[in-house]
Write an enzyme that holds these catalytic residues in place. Structure first.
Site, PDB file in Angstrom:
ATOM      1  N   GLU A   1     -12.521   1.928   2.045  1.00  0.00           N
ATOM      2  CA  GLU A   1     -12.063   1.702   3.424  1.00  0.00           C
ATOM      3  C   GLU A   1     -12.773   2.628   4.389  1.00  0.00           C
ATOM      4  O   GLU A   1     -13.316   3.645   4.000  1.00  0.00           O
ATOM      5  CB  GLU A   1     -10.539   1.793   3.540  1.00  0.00           C
ATOM      6  CG  GLU A   1      -9.926   3.085   3.154  1.00  0.00           C
ATOM      7  CD  GLU A   1      -8.418   3.106   3.427  1.00  0.00           C
ATOM      8  OE1 GLU A   1      -7.920   2.273   4.200  1.00  0.00           O
ATOM      9  OE2 GLU A   1      -7.755   3.987   2.887  1.00  0.00           O
TER      10      GLU A   1
ATOM     11  N   GLU B   1       0.852  -1.186   0.000  1.00  0.00           N
ATOM     12  CA  GLU B   1       0.000   0.000   0.000  1.00  0.00           C
ATOM     13  C   GLU B   1       0.886   1.234   0.000  1.00  0.00           C
ATOM     14  O   GLU B   1       1.680   1.439   0.920  1.00  0.00           O
ATOM     15  CB  GLU B   1      -0.912   0.022   1.237  1.00  0.00           C
ATOM     16  CG  GLU B   1      -1.857  -1.152   1.274  1.00  0.00           C
ATOM     17  CD  GLU B   1      -3.103  -0.924   2.145  1.00  0.00           C
ATOM     18  OE1 GLU B   1      -3.277   0.181   2.700  1.00  0.00           O
ATOM     19  OE2 GLU B   1      -3.882  -1.888   2.252  1.00  0.00           O
TER      20      GLU B   1
HETATM   21  P1  C2E Z   1      -4.371   3.263   6.532  1.00  0.00           P
HETATM   22  O1  C2E Z   1      -3.280   2.506   5.901  1.00  0.00           O
HETATM   23  O2  C2E Z   1      -5.294   4.017   5.657  1.00  0.00           O
HETATM   24  O3  C2E Z   1      -5.159   2.179   7.405  1.00  0.00           O
HETATM   25  C1  C2E Z   1      -6.545   2.237   7.639  1.00  0.00           C
HETATM   26  C2  C2E Z   1      -6.836   2.858   8.981  1.00  0.00           C
HETATM   27  O4  C2E Z   1      -8.239   3.020   9.127  1.00  0.00           O
HETATM   28  C3  C2E Z   1      -6.408   1.999  10.162  1.00  0.00           C
HETATM   29  O5  C2E Z   1      -6.053   2.867  11.222  1.00  0.00           O
HETATM   30  C4  C2E Z   1      -7.696   1.273  10.522  1.00  0.00           C
HETATM   31  O6  C2E Z   1      -7.726   0.812  11.845  1.00  0.00           O
HETATM   32  C5  C2E Z   1      -8.687   2.377  10.303  1.00  0.00           C
HETATM   33  N1  C2E Z   1     -10.041   1.888  10.039  1.00  0.00           N
HETATM   34  C6  C2E Z   1     -10.408   0.730   9.456  1.00  0.00           C
HETATM   35  N2  C2E Z   1     -11.730   0.641   9.346  1.00  0.00           N
HETATM   36  C7  C2E Z   1     -12.245   1.763   9.895  1.00  0.00           C
HETATM   37  C8  C2E Z   1     -13.591   2.249  10.087  1.00  0.00           C
HETATM   38  O7  C2E Z   1     -14.582   1.639   9.723  1.00  0.00           O
HETATM   39  N3  C2E Z   1     -13.712   3.470  10.685  1.00  0.00           N
HETATM   40  C9  C2E Z   1     -12.627   4.191  11.086  1.00  0.00           C
HETATM   41  N4  C2E Z   1     -12.855   5.370  11.666  1.00  0.00           N
HETATM   42  N5  C2E Z   1     -11.352   3.762  10.917  1.00  0.00           N
HETATM   43  C10 C2E Z   1     -11.178   2.562  10.334  1.00  0.00           C
HETATM   44  P2  C2E Z   1      -4.723   2.644  12.071  1.00  0.00           P
HETATM   45  O8  C2E Z   1      -4.442   1.183  12.246  1.00  0.00           O
HETATM   46  O9  C2E Z   1      -4.833   3.499  13.282  1.00  0.00           O
HETATM   47  O10 C2E Z   1      -3.590   3.196  11.115  1.00  0.00           O
HETATM   48  C11 C2E Z   1      -3.592   4.550  10.745  1.00  0.00           C
HETATM   49  C12 C2E Z   1      -2.598   4.798   9.651  1.00  0.00           C
HETATM   50  O11 C2E Z   1      -1.268   4.563  10.116  1.00  0.00           O
HETATM   51  C13 C2E Z   1      -2.749   3.870   8.455  1.00  0.00           C
HETATM   52  O12 C2E Z   1      -3.789   4.300   7.629  1.00  0.00           O
HETATM   53  C14 C2E Z   1      -1.383   4.002   7.821  1.00  0.00           C
HETATM   54  O13 C2E Z   1      -1.306   5.187   7.082  1.00  0.00           O
HETATM   55  C15 C2E Z   1      -0.503   4.122   9.036  1.00  0.00           C
HETATM   56  N6  C2E Z   1       0.079   2.792   9.318  1.00  0.00           N
HETATM   57  C16 C2E Z   1      -0.426   1.732   9.982  1.00  0.00           C
HETATM   58  N7  C2E Z   1       0.449   0.712  10.025  1.00  0.00           N
HETATM   59  C17 C2E Z   1       1.562   1.124   9.355  1.00  0.00           C
HETATM   60  C18 C2E Z   1       2.821   0.523   9.054  1.00  0.00           C
HETATM   61  O14 C2E Z   1       3.141  -0.639   9.382  1.00  0.00           O
HETATM   62  N8  C2E Z   1       3.712   1.289   8.348  1.00  0.00           N
HETATM   63  C19 C2E Z   1       3.414   2.566   7.944  1.00  0.00           C
HETATM   64  N9  C2E Z   1       4.336   3.247   7.255  1.00  0.00           N
HETATM   65  N10 C2E Z   1       2.236   3.146   8.194  1.00  0.00           N
HETATM   66  C20 C2E Z   1       1.314   2.437   8.899  1.00  0.00           C
HETATM   67 MG    MG Z   2      -6.049   3.963   3.917  1.00  0.00          MG
HETATM   68 MG    MG Z   3      -3.091   1.276   4.394  1.00  0.00          MG
HETATM   69 MG    MG Z   4      -6.784   5.908   5.843  1.00  0.00          MG
END
Ligand code: C2E
Ligand code: MG
Ligand code: MG
Ligand code: MG
Length: 294
Positions: free
Chosen positions: A238, A150
């Site tokens: 998403e 991604e």
């Molecule tokens: P992302 O890659 O766009 O991941 C989707 C985020 O939306 C995730 O937040 C997920 O928990 C959240 N989400 C999923 N379904 C829903 C929903 O129905 N409603 C709402 N309000 N949120 C939902 P998360 O896990 O807190 O991660 C936030 C961001 O942090 C990710 O957005 C990504 O940009 C970054 N991230 C997470 N893991 C990694 C990683 O291993 N490496 C890097 N570089 N970035 C990461």
């Molecule tokens: Mg995303």
């Molecule tokens: Mg993502």
């Molecule tokens: Mg997002």
């Protein structure tokens, strides 16, 4: 009075700012030992086919299980790690965890499932990104089709040529490329023009109000799905939380979704237990369902 209020707000803001700075410093102090002590954890969030509700893949999301602060979400440490480049190491750690888990499942005779990992902006511009990813999947003998990447829109338009070449090489090797958070930045179309991706991830949080037909957000989403069809791309919505959103998405021929409506991100072992139930998984994975509906 207005003046008093703004002075007071300023004081509150100042306090918050200080608290954030302290927290950021603490985070930076703890990061090296966190990596050594394997405090970073992979959470998994399934992606579903909306017609059947079955799982077609999953996204790996980092969490920090801090010994004193508890489970910290990525929003609280990724910005700091992007700034000091530590995100490069954290990303590698997560990618390796995912490869190791996939290998373990395959070795146990279990059916593997495509898993996407996030590639930070910083990592996208590392010279050895391609080599790192290729040697990782080779070391763990993982079919690159199972290990998806991604990437996020970038504002570094001047590097588009470079990025385009990197992505083409990764794709040629067999990795699937997903464009994350499509529409949330300001260079989505520009990136779509220059970078050959396979999947668009359309963020539902892009929609502010109801999709009652008068809302431009809905029209734009519908156009993105049609455009994707013309470009031969898949679309995953998403942040899908409600039944109404599911109905709207199906009405605009978007068939894949990730969101709390289906599953919240969960620990790795809970995820593997979940997909043990074959009824919950679509073995054919994602297919084009947009068909001849246009
Ligand atoms: P992302 O890659 O766009 O991941 C989707 C985020 O939306 C995730 O937040 C997920 O928990 C959240 N989400 C999923 N379904 C829903 C929903 O129905 N409603 C709402 N309000 N949120 C939902 P998360 O896990 O807190 O991660 C936030 C961001 O942090 C990710 O957005 C990504 O940009 C970054 N991230 C997470 N893991 C990694 C990683 O291993 N490496 C890097 N570089 N970035 C990461
Ligand atoms: Mg995303
Ligand atoms: Mg993502
Ligand atoms: Mg997002």
């Amino acid at each position: 009075s207005v003046k008093n209020k703004s002075v007071k707000n300023y004081a509150v803001y100042d306090q918050k700012l200080r608290a954030n700075l302290i927290l950021e410093q603490e985070i930076v102090n703890d990061m090296e030992s966190a990596l050594e002590n394997r405090e970073f954890k992979v959470y998994m969030q399934p992606k579903c086919d909306m017609d059947t509700g079955k799982i077609v893949g999953a996204e790996a999301l980092v969490r920090w299980q801090h010994p004193e602060k508890g489970l910290i979400p990525p929003s609280e440490f990724i910005p700091a790690f992007e700034k000091n480049q530590f995100i490069i190491k954290v990303d590698y750690f997560i990618w390796e965890e995912v490869c190791r888990e996939l290998r373990r499942q395959i070795a146990a005779g279990k059916r593997p499932i495509p898993i996407s990992v996030n590639v930070s902006r910083t990592n996208l511009y590392q010279n050895d990104l391609y080599q790192q990813l290729v040697s990782l999947v080779e070391r763990y003998q993982i079919d690159p089709a199972l290990f998806q990447l991604e990437i996020t829109e970038t504002v570094y338009a001047r590097n588009m040529e470079y990025l385009s070449k990197v992505v083409d090489r990764l794709q040629a090797y067999g990795f699937t490329i997903l464009m994350d958070d499509f529409g949330s930045g300001y260079s989505s179309l520009n990136m779509l023009k220059d970078i050959h991706i396979d999947v668009i991830k359309l963020d539902m949080r892009f929609l502010t109000g109801e999709t009652d037909g008068h809302d431009k957000g809905g029209d734009i989403m519908s156009s993105v799905v049609r455009m994707a069809k013309w470009l031969n791309l898949y679309v995953i919505a998403e942040g899908v939380e409600t039944e109404q959103q599911v109905e709207f998405l199906l009405s605009i021929n978007c068939h894949y979704a990730q969101g709390y409506y289906y599953y919240r991100p969960m620990p790795m072992d809970v995820f593997w237990n979940l997909i043990e139930d074959r009824e919950k998984v679509d073995d054919q994975g994602m297919r084009h369902k947009m068909g001849d509906t246009f």
